[in-house]
Every structure is written in structure tokens, then in C-alpha cells.
Design a protein around this motif. Structure first.
Motif, PDB file in Angstrom:
ATOM      1  N   PHE A 185      18.331  11.462 -14.924  1.00 42.45           N
ATOM      2  CA  PHE A 185      17.651  12.660 -15.413  1.00 42.45           C
ATOM      3  C   PHE A 185      18.062  12.907 -16.856  1.00 42.45           C
ATOM      4  CE2 PHE A 185      21.739  14.095 -13.870  1.00 42.45           C
ATOM      5  CZ  PHE A 185      22.132  15.116 -14.716  1.00 42.45           C
ATOM      6  N   TYR A 186      17.371  13.829 -17.501  1.00 38.84           N
ATOM      7  CA  TYR A 186      17.700  14.223 -18.866  1.00 38.84           C
ATOM      8  C   TYR A 186      18.463  15.544 -18.837  1.00 38.84           C
ATOM      9  CZ  TYR A 186      14.629  10.697 -20.968  1.00 38.84           C
ATOM     10  OH  TYR A 186      14.056   9.527 -21.370  1.00 38.84           O
ATOM     11  N   LEU A 187      19.570  15.585 -19.570  1.00 37.66           N
ATOM     12  CA  LEU A 187      20.282  16.834 -19.797  1.00 37.66           C
ATOM     13  C   LEU A 187      19.699  17.469 -21.052  1.00 37.66           C
ATOM     14  CD1 LEU A 187      22.579  18.933 -19.614  1.00 37.66           C
ATOM     15  CD2 LEU A 187      24.036  17.295 -20.844  1.00 37.66           C
ATOM     16  N   GLY A 188      19.106  18.642 -20.901  1.00 42.07           N
ATOM     17  CA  GLY A 188      18.516  19.336 -22.034  1.00 42.07           C
ATOM     18  C   GLY A 188      19.430  20.442 -22.538  1.00 42.07           C
ATOM     19  N   LEU A 189      19.644  20.472 -23.842  1.00 42.93           N
ATOM     20  CA  LEU A 189      20.436  21.525 -24.478  1.00 42.93           C
ATOM     21  C   LEU A 189      19.562  22.252 -25.480  1.00 42.93           C
ATOM     22  CD1 LEU A 189      23.722  19.575 -25.389  1.00 42.93           C
ATOM     23  CD2 LEU A 189      23.258  20.895 -23.328  1.00 42.93           C
TER      24      LEU A 189
END
Length: 482
Positions: A190-194
Motif C-alpha cells: 500500500f501507499y503511505l500518504g503524508l
């Protein structure tokens, strides 16, 4: 270097980073410092509420565990965000891909532990509630986590998420100024979004946050919990250094000369056609060109640094100042240069915050050899390093509101991505993407990494200041100089 100075200080041997850079062996450093200097150089930590008055403290909510002033650079970033609302100035929206499976329970637990560990993730910035702009550290804050399922077109989904975050922005009383998103893909990982305001995290802090979060999460997925030891240093220690610099007459006198600096403006014509090895990115606010110096060229630059007994940053800064003199048709140049401001205290490298300052470096570029240029740049850099806590905003005020430079230079090597016991830093770094706009008219960014020879270069120009293609022209000139 910060860790070395901090650990030495904890053993009763104090020296400044300037001492460390000046004397590159243990014997030379030991000979240069005295017991009297150790007493003068030793830095103390800041107690909670030490930087505000008792009257202000009585006005604070009951759940505040510490409060201290907002730095001048933080104020400047927040000002530009409000001035250009909706354009994403200093609103960084980034994503990292991980091959780890997503487990909501483990991820929320890791995120809560991280939030409790770091004061900046529990900080509210109150610009006009009190007698001065304050940062209020709450005892407990629930981190904001959103979960988004991306469809088959992952890149389109990421772009949509970025646009939604840009439109959402941050309210004036948001606490904290960061949101997390888990962007789930049809495939593995998955992508970690900040989504955060740059006023609370510099580049090192961003990398440190990601590395620590993924280490915690990875451990929990494997049935292990990593205990977090309380940090002995806080962002308030940086604020204390800035306030001390503002109260120091010697610092005022040194920076008084900046009132006489003439701004170096790049006079290059714009190039319109990018080559295959030049990656151009245009936004409504800026135009950027990125490229990679090949491994052979990069190894040659590193060898030069070794031969000259200096850092890679010094070589890249020297090349920038030489290229700037050519681009401005003047031997006398001034460029903003990013300086770190992390105090030499134990755990300082682990604290999240905005520990950078951009200061003018002015010099006359010598016409002689590379050795002469590098020596002159290194001497100039070391001199400015002594005054690195003096805020840029105060220099600007002393110039009647005029900026002291237009071109700026930043060098980074975020080793922290490779230091945490989690996924390989290479995988996290190579999968980083997103947008991060700023207010710098002409910025040169150089990045190196511990896992590869290549050096990465990007040049970004604001559309409000420079015509299309000027950054591309400068990028080529810079590489020619190298």
C-alpha cells in the motif's frame, strides 16, 4: 556530527560543530579545546514552559504540557500559505510505497505510539491567540488516519488524493498540521500518504518519521512491539537557540553586513526542449527540472572531495556558486544556503521539527583553480555556520523588507531511511512521490544516498519570477561546471 558532539557533551567534553569541522582528527580536536571552552560551549536543555512568561502560562488550556514561541521561519511559511491560499505553498503532499500488507489495527497502534513519542505530532500553532505566536504541545492527540481504496489506475488515484488534500488544506486551528492516509492498491502493499505543513517537518524529520513509523508497523505485523524511550531533547531547544541568537549583539553585527548585499539574479535564456535524461515537472506555481549525474561522474566528484579533504556538500556548493557567477555575469555572488539548526544535544537527531535556516552566503568567486575555489567556499561556509541560528526574517527586516538573495542551494543526504530496523531504505526512497511547493524564486537541490554512487540534481523556479526553461538552462550549466 550532531550525535558525536552531543555524546561527548554528555561525558563532560563539549565542543561546537564548528570545532568539529575545523579539526578533522581526534588529536587535533582535543588539542583545540580547553576546559574553559568546554564550560562555555556546553549546551543546556530547555525546561517546559521556560520560554514563555508566567502570565501567558496561566492562560493556557489545562492539557498543555509545554508551550514555546513559533520560530521566525515557521511564521514565514505559515504567512506564505495564507497569502497564497489554495496553491499548496508549504503544504507537502507525499506518498511512499511499501510492500508490507496493510493491517488497520497494527497501523493505528503504530501511529498512536509515534504520536505520543513526538511532541510535534501533538502541537497546535496559535498565531494570534496570545501575546506572541505560540506552539502548544497537547498531552494527547488522536492522529488523523484516512483509508482509501485505489482502483486499477493507481497513479490516477494518487493524483486524485493529492488534489483532495490540496483543496482541504489546513484550518487555522488544526492540531496537528499533519494527516496520514493508507492508500490501498489492488496488488500487494500500500501507499503511505503524508499531508503536512512544512512548518512542522523539515526533510530529515520527514524521512525520520517515515522510517520510524514503518519500523514500528513492521515489528507489530511480526508480533513484536518496539518500546520507545522518551526523548531527552525537544524542538523547544531549537527555539531557545534562535532566541539566544536574536539577543546576541555579535550576531546582529555580523549580519548587519547583509544590508549591503546585491541580489544575484540568473540572466540565462530559457531552454524549451528537454533531453531524454532531463525530467521536467510543471505546476501552476513552479517549473522544475530533475536529472541524475551518472555513476562515473559522481564517483569523480566524490574523489575530488576526498582529495580536497572536504565534504561532498562543499564540492556541490562550490560548483553552484561558480555556475551562479557565470549565469549572473558577475564574480560577486550571493546565494541562500540551507543550514541545519539541530542543537548538539542527545537525541537531537531523532526530534521532529523544522530545524533548518536559509542564510545568505556571499563571496567573490576566484578565477584560479578548483582548489582555490573550494578552499574559499569552505572558509565562507564555516564562518556563516557560527551564526546559523540567526533567523532569515530578521536579516530581511534589516534590509527594509527586501530578500537578501534570490537563488538558493540545498544539499541533503537522509541516512535515517537506512538506519531504522524496517524495510530497506532504498525501497522506501525509490517509491517516494508527491508535490511540495515553496516560496523560493530559484532553488537548486542536490541529493545523495548511501546506497548508490549517483548524485541527484533538481532546479525549481517560480513562474512569478522566471520565464519557462530558465531552470533547465541553469541545470545544464551546473553540470558543465561539474
Amino acid at each position: 556530527s550532531i550525535q558525536l558532539a552531543a555524546r561527548a557533551s554528555s561525558e563532560g567534553i563539549a565542543f561546537s560543530l564548528e570545532d568539529l569541522f575545523e579539526h578533522d582528527t581526534v588529536a587535533a580536536l582535543a588539542a583545540a579545546i580547553s576546559a574553559e571552552q568546554t564550560d562555555e560551549t556546553r549546551q543546556s536543555q530547555t525546561a517546559p514552559f521556560e520560554l514563555i512568561t508566567d502570565d501567558i502560562r496561566r492562560q493556557l488550556p489545562a492539557d498543555i504540557e509545554d508551550a514555546y514561541p513559533v520560530s521566525q521561519l515557521q511564521q514565514g511559511m505559515l504567512y506564505h500559505s495564507l497569502l497564497h491560499k489554495g496553491k499548496g505553498i508549504y503544504h507537502d503532499i507525499l506518498h511512499y510505497h511499501t510492500a508490507l500488507a496493510f493491517d488497520e489495527t497494527c497501523f493505528r497502534k503504530a501511529l498512536q505510539l509515534l504520536t505520543q513519542q513526538h511532541a510535534m505530532l501533538r502541537t497546535e500553532i496559535a498565531l494570534d491567540t496570545y501575546a506572541l505566536p505560540l506552539q502548544l504541545v497537547h498531552q494527547k492527540v488522536a492522529p488523523h488516519l484516512n483509508i482509501v481504496e485505489l482502483k486499477s489506475d493507481v497513479q490516477s488515484g494518487l493524483a486524485t488524493w493529492q488534489q483532495q488534500e490540496l483543496q482541504a488544506g489546513f484550518s487555522k486551528d488544526a492540531c496537528p498540521l499533519i494527516r496520514f492516509t493508507a492508500l490501498l492498491t489492488p496488488d500487494a502493499g500500500f501507499y503511505l500518504g503524508l499531508s503536512f505543513h512544512h512548518a512542522i517537518l523539515d526533510g530529515w524529520s520527514e524521512a525520520s518519521l517515515v522510517a520510524e513509523l514503518m519500523a514500528l508497523y513492521s515489528a507489530m505485523l511480526n508480533g513484536r512491539e518496539q518500546p520507545l524511550m522518551p526523548l531527552s531533547t525537544g524542538y523547544c531547544d531549537f527555539i531557545a537557540r534562535e532566541q539566544s541568537a536574536l539577543a546576541d549583539q555579535a550576531q546582529h553585527d555580523y549580519w548587519h553586513r547583509s544590508a549591503k548585499l546585491n541580489i544575484s539574479r540568473v540572466l540565462l535564456p530559457g531552454s524549451t526542449a528537454a533531453n531524454a535524461d532531463e525530467f521536467c515537472t510543471d505546476t501552476p506555481v513552479s517549473a522544475a527540472v530533475s536529472c541524475v549525474l551518472d555513476a562515473a561522474t559522481s564517483r569523480g566528484i566524490r574523489r575530488l572531495a576526498t582529495e580536497q579533504g572536504c565534504s561532498l556538500k562543499t564540492i556541490m556548493l562550490s560548483a553552484h556558486l561558480k555556475a551562479l557567477s557565470l549565469a549572473c555575469a558577475s564574480d560577486a555572488v550571493v546565494s541562500g544556503v540551507s543550514f541545519h539548526g539541530r542543537p548538539e544535544l542527545v537525541d537531537s537527531e531523532k526530534v521532529l521539527g523544522l530545524f533548518v535556516n536559509i542564510l545568505p552566503v556571499a563571496m567573490s568567486v576566484p578565477e584560479g583553480s578548483w582548489t582555490e575555489l573550494i578552499s574559499a567556499v569552505e572558509a565562507c561556509y564555516k564562518q556563516v555556520m557560527q551564526y546559523r541560528f540567526y533567523p532569515l526574517a530578521e536579516i530581511k527586516r534589516r534590509r527594509g523588507g527586501e530578500e537578501p538573495f534570490e537563488a538558493s542551494f540545498n544539499y541533503t543526504q537522509f541516512n535515517v531511511l537506512w538506519q531504522e530496523d524496517s524495510e530497506a531504505g532504498t525501497q522506501l526512497n525509490d517509491q517516494r512521490g508527491g508535490v511540495a511547493e515553496n516560496s523560493l524564486p530559484f532553488s537548486v537541490n542536490v541529493q545523495s544516498y548511501p546506497d548508490r554512487d549517483e548524485i541527484y540534481l533538481s532546479v525549481t523556479t517560480l513562474r512569478s519570477h522566471y520565464a519557462a526553461g530558465v531552470g533547465l538552462s541553469y541545470s545544464r550549466l551546473y553540470r558543465q561546471v561539474l
